[in-house]
Scaffold this motif. Structure first.
Motif, PDB file in Angstrom:
ATOM      1  N   GLN A 103       0.809  -1.210   0.000  1.00 36.56           N
ATOM      2  CA  GLN A 103       0.000   0.000   0.000  1.00 36.56           C
ATOM      3  C   GLN A 103       0.847   1.268   0.000  1.00 36.56           C
ATOM      4  O   GLN A 103       0.478   2.245   0.626  1.00 36.56           O
ATOM      5  N   MET A 104       1.982   1.173  -0.649  1.00 37.34           N
ATOM      6  CA  MET A 104       2.802   2.373  -0.770  1.00 37.34           C
ATOM      7  C   MET A 104       3.112   2.593  -2.245  1.00 37.34           C
ATOM      8  O   MET A 104       3.350   1.638  -2.982  1.00 37.34           O
ATOM      9  N   GLU A 145      -1.899  12.367  -3.494  1.00 36.51           N
ATOM     10  CA  GLU A 145      -2.032  11.957  -2.094  1.00 36.51           C
ATOM     11  C   GLU A 145      -3.496  11.753  -1.721  1.00 36.51           C
ATOM     12  O   GLU A 145      -3.845  10.754  -1.089  1.00 36.51           O
ATOM     13  N   TYR A 197      -3.817   3.901   0.469  1.00 37.64           N
ATOM     14  CA  TYR A 197      -2.399   3.923   0.100  1.00 37.64           C
ATOM     15  C   TYR A 197      -1.734   5.201   0.615  1.00 37.64           C
ATOM     16  O   TYR A 197      -2.406   6.180   0.895  1.00 37.64           O
ATOM     17  N   ILE A 198      -0.419   5.165   0.702  1.00 34.51           N
ATOM     18  CA  ILE A 198       0.304   6.390   0.978  1.00 34.51           C
ATOM     19  C   ILE A 198       1.399   6.569  -0.073  1.00 34.51           C
ATOM     20  O   ILE A 198       1.810   5.615  -0.723  1.00 34.51           O
ATOM     21  N   ALA A 199       1.840   7.805  -0.197  1.00 40.90           N
ATOM     22  CA  ALA A 199       2.869   8.124  -1.180  1.00 40.90           C
ATOM     23  C   ALA A 199       4.170   8.460  -0.475  1.00 40.90           C
ATOM     24  O   ALA A 199       4.177   9.105   0.564  1.00 40.90           O
ATOM     25  N   ILE A 200       5.250   7.980  -1.060  1.00 39.78           N
ATOM     26  CA  ILE A 200       6.570   8.399  -0.620  1.00 39.78           C
ATOM     27  C   ILE A 200       7.123   9.301  -1.706  1.00 39.78           C
ATOM     28  O   ILE A 200       7.290   8.874  -2.843  1.00 39.78           O
ATOM     29  N   THR A 201       7.358  10.536  -1.341  1.00 45.09           N
ATOM     30  CA  THR A 201       7.777  11.513  -2.325  1.00 45.09           C
ATOM     31  C   THR A 201       9.288  11.704  -2.291  1.00 45.09           C
ATOM     32  O   THR A 201       9.872  11.817  -1.224  1.00 45.09           O
ATOM     33  N   ALA A 202       9.891  11.725  -3.451  1.00 39.80           N
ATOM     34  CA  ALA A 202      11.328  11.961  -3.517  1.00 39.80           C
ATOM     35  C   ALA A 202      11.621  12.906  -4.675  1.00 39.80           C
ATOM     36  O   ALA A 202      11.000  12.829  -5.730  1.00 39.80           O
ATOM     37  N   SER A 203      12.552  13.800  -4.458  1.00 43.38           N
ATOM     38  CA  SER A 203      12.886  14.798  -5.476  1.00 43.38           C
ATOM     39  C   SER A 203      14.000  14.296  -6.376  1.00 43.38           C
ATOM     40  O   SER A 203      15.003  13.775  -5.906  1.00 43.38           O
ATOM     41  N   LEU A 217      13.477   3.140  -3.691  1.00 41.53           N
ATOM     42  CA  LEU A 217      12.096   3.035  -3.233  1.00 41.53           C
ATOM     43  C   LEU A 217      11.547   1.642  -3.486  1.00 41.53           C
ATOM     44  O   LEU A 217      10.772   1.106  -2.698  1.00 41.53           O
ATOM     45  N   ARG A 268      12.287  -0.480  -0.811  1.00 41.78           N
ATOM     46  CA  ARG A 268      11.461  -0.191   0.354  1.00 41.78           C
ATOM     47  C   ARG A 268      10.054  -0.729   0.157  1.00 41.78           C
ATOM     48  O   ARG A 268       9.178  -0.523   0.986  1.00 41.78           O
ATOM     49  N   GLY A 269       9.831  -1.349  -0.974  1.00 41.46           N
ATOM     50  CA  GLY A 269       8.592  -2.069  -1.142  1.00 41.46           C
ATOM     51  C   GLY A 269       7.436  -1.304  -1.745  1.00 41.46           C
ATOM     52  O   GLY A 269       6.293  -1.742  -1.627  1.00 41.46           O
ATOM     53  N   VAL A 308      14.106  -4.275   3.903  1.00 47.08           N
ATOM     54  CA  VAL A 308      13.569  -3.410   4.958  1.00 47.08           C
ATOM     55  C   VAL A 308      12.410  -4.043   5.716  1.00 47.08           C
ATOM     56  O   VAL A 308      12.190  -3.755   6.882  1.00 47.08           O
ATOM     57  N   PHE A 309      11.681  -4.915   5.057  1.00 47.21           N
ATOM     58  CA  PHE A 309      10.552  -5.536   5.751  1.00 47.21           C
ATOM     59  C   PHE A 309      11.048  -6.493   6.812  1.00 47.21           C
ATOM     60  O   PHE A 309      10.555  -6.526   7.934  1.00 47.21           O
ATOM     61  N   GLU A 333      13.810  16.582   3.350  1.00 46.96           N
ATOM     62  CA  GLU A 333      14.138  15.467   2.465  1.00 46.96           C
ATOM     63  C   GLU A 333      15.641  15.406   2.186  1.00 46.96           C
ATOM     64  O   GLU A 333      16.252  14.334   2.259  1.00 46.96           O
ATOM     65  N   ARG A 343       3.001   2.017   9.889  1.00 42.10           N
ATOM     66  CA  ARG A 343       3.840   1.717   8.742  1.00 42.10           C
ATOM     67  C   ARG A 343       5.302   1.727   9.122  1.00 42.10           C
ATOM     68  O   ARG A 343       6.174   1.594   8.278  1.00 42.10           O
TER      69      ARG A 343
END
Lengths: 338, 338
Positions: free
Chosen positions: A60-61, A82, A90-96, A111, A114-115, B49-50, B82, B114
């Motif tokens: 769920q990411m 989002e 679900y959630i979002a992992i944001t990266a620049s 990422l 990180r699954g 990571v899990f 970040e 999470r």
DNA sequence: CTGTTAGCGCATTCAC
DNA sequence: GTGAATGCGCTAACAG
């Protein structure tokens, strides 16, 4: 924290039944299902995401890769994403990415590790290199969906959400021409940046349709940075036949143009007209009252998330391409030339 | 993907030794350590990571809760966070709270589940309710550190990074007074919003120190929304003795004020002076050339992340409070009153 | 449709 | 210092 085991005991069923109840409810007797859900609620059961991840379940990411969250375009897309994702749990992992394809590839890997179950990519100010494209294809092959957001990529294999940039540009330039302008400058980003290509095409298309000559010296492709844009404006206005109107790639460019005019004592629109693509509802502002095309950026984000969620549910769906409409807002920065 | 087992076989040691090599290297023979690291590199070993999370290890994730990433203040803080986190191998999960304390509490729980190892909270435009405070204390008690970012909370138990809002406001108002203004309006947010309180105090302090009367009708506390701000401006200018200068809480307020003036035919600064707090380097813009105080927002983010990382390394550190300096930028929107 | 069982990869404890 | 054994909570395969 309650576990499946606790719920199973509370509901008097086997652990696997509880697991099924959450993941494949159709495999469970309705009455039993109800009992399990009730027990879960009572115990405030929350699945452990690490255990889920380890066992190969869903996480769920999703990863959101955008050049820089400080750009209003990216921030608005991010918020749309989002909101939509959250509705689905679900959630979002944001990266620049800073617009760097290599960094994008690195982040894709980090990422993934990180699954995250999928990606939304906002190329925005830069293009998609061959390498990046390869990385994306590889991910998709290993069943990690990717959606490209706010960018019209010429690839039939990847889901994407964009907006009608070419049509919008054409409409804006047509508008200027109808007002009587003939010498219209285009200030865009370097043409390797495909996001800008649609606009350039729209510009050229409009001139062509209106039987106006294409003056290459009026086409400026630069970095979207105030200083460089101002420098470009300086060159444009120094031409023997300077432009009477400017098409600005986006609001950042438009503001730099306004700043330049202010510094040089040029009045907008009396001395020069200005139209722009707009990402942050600047056209709602009163100072100045910009004329331009407003892109539904938040909605681009929402739709991107929706496409990705669809893809999770149904990996075999045909490629999804969505192109959102814009709105043309006629205000004060463009008038007939003197 | 290579696992510890693979590395162990490659390096001819036991699995636990490999684990030690990464987590408690001092427990491993130097020579063995080297062999293990070499093997890990060769195999491009990346810990899962899990599995780490499940086994109780670190997750290298932190939650960032901010009202709305579309606000430039939040976006700049987020980017600072970040960047700093990434240097340390951490990633941030960003979630929008919309300024709702209840939603914040919910998100705190969801992200905790999470596995985030800590939180950075940007209260920004709203206060911290008793309940939220309780949730935060509870988290800290269960060893999940929290840092409050960009907000001066009156709590000695929680790490925080803020900026000198009170001093900055005082300096701005002092500046107006020195120019000759006596009727200076304060346009801020509702006073329950502690982020705004510092500014209000600074305003009052300046008046007090300069022996000027406090005219309560010149203090406006409203939502930071253009329409409401314009309405407030309307009321201010309708007073029998209207203000000759405005202090604006932030750039959003300042622009709304400018829009109001534009619509009403008031000139800035000839008819009315304007100073503001600024989060997005608007003071670098040329139209208009705002006078105000620039807050180092990105740096606020970086420092917040740094505090959190410190806390991870050393949970018993005394509470850390950082207050960053601002810069005063004198430009064109404030002059002596007529 | 339900129950039993076997890992997923790692951190940790306990012997050695 | 090092190696073997245990369990974190869950999913999925299998047998009933």
């Amino acid at each position: 924290m309650a576990t499946i085991k606790d719920v199973a005991e509370r509901a008097q069923v086997a652990k696997s039944t509880v697991s099924y109840a959450f993941n494949k409810p159709h495999k469970v007797n309705a009455e039993t299902l109800e009992r399990i859900l009730a027990a879960a609620k009572e115990l405030n059961y929350q699945p452990n995401v690490f255990a889920q991840g380890l066992a190969g379940g869903k996480t769920q990411m999703v990863g959101l890769l955008a050049p820089d969250i400080r750009y209003p375009f990216n921030a608005n897309v991010a918020r749309g994403i989002e909101d939509k994702l959250r509705e689905a749990g679900y959630i979002a992992i944001t990266a620049s990415t800073d617009g760097d394809p290599d960094q994008t590839i690195t982040l894709l890997g980090q990422l993934r590790r990180r699954g995250v179950s999928g990606f939304i990519l906002v190329p925005s100010f830069y293009g998609i290199t061959r390498e990046l494209e390869r990385a994306m294809i590889a991910l998709r092959a290993s069943n990690v969906p990717i959606v490209i957001s706010g960018y019209h990529a010429d690839d039939e294999r990847i889901d994407q959400v964009s907006y009608r940039a070419q049509t919008g540009t054409r409409e804006l330039v047509n508008y200027l021409i109808k007002l009587g302008h003939r010498d219209i400058a285009y200030i865009g980003a370097r043409n390797t940046q495909a996001a800008a290509l649609d606009r350039l095409f729209g510009y050229q298309e409009s001139l062509f349709q209106n039987d106006l000559p294409l003056r290459p010296e009026l086409i400026v492709e630069t970095d979207v940075k105030p200083d460089q844009i101002k420098a470009a404006m300086g060159q444009l206005m120094a031409l023997s036949i300077p432009p009477t109107a400017i098409f600005a790639l986006n609001d950042v460019v438009a503001f730099a143009v306004l700043d330049f005019c202010q510094q040089k004592g040029l009045r907008v629109p009396e001395d020069i007209s200005l139209v722009t693509f707009d990402y942050q509802a600047l056209v709602q502002r009163e100072t100045p009252r910009l004329t331009g095309v407003v892109v539904p950026v938040y909605e681009v984000g929402r739709q991107s998330a929706e496409l990705l969620l669809n893809r999770f549910d149904n990996p075999d769906l045909p490629t999804q391409h969505v192109s959102l409409p814009y709105s043309f807002v006629e205000r004060d920065t463009a008038v007939a030339p003197k």
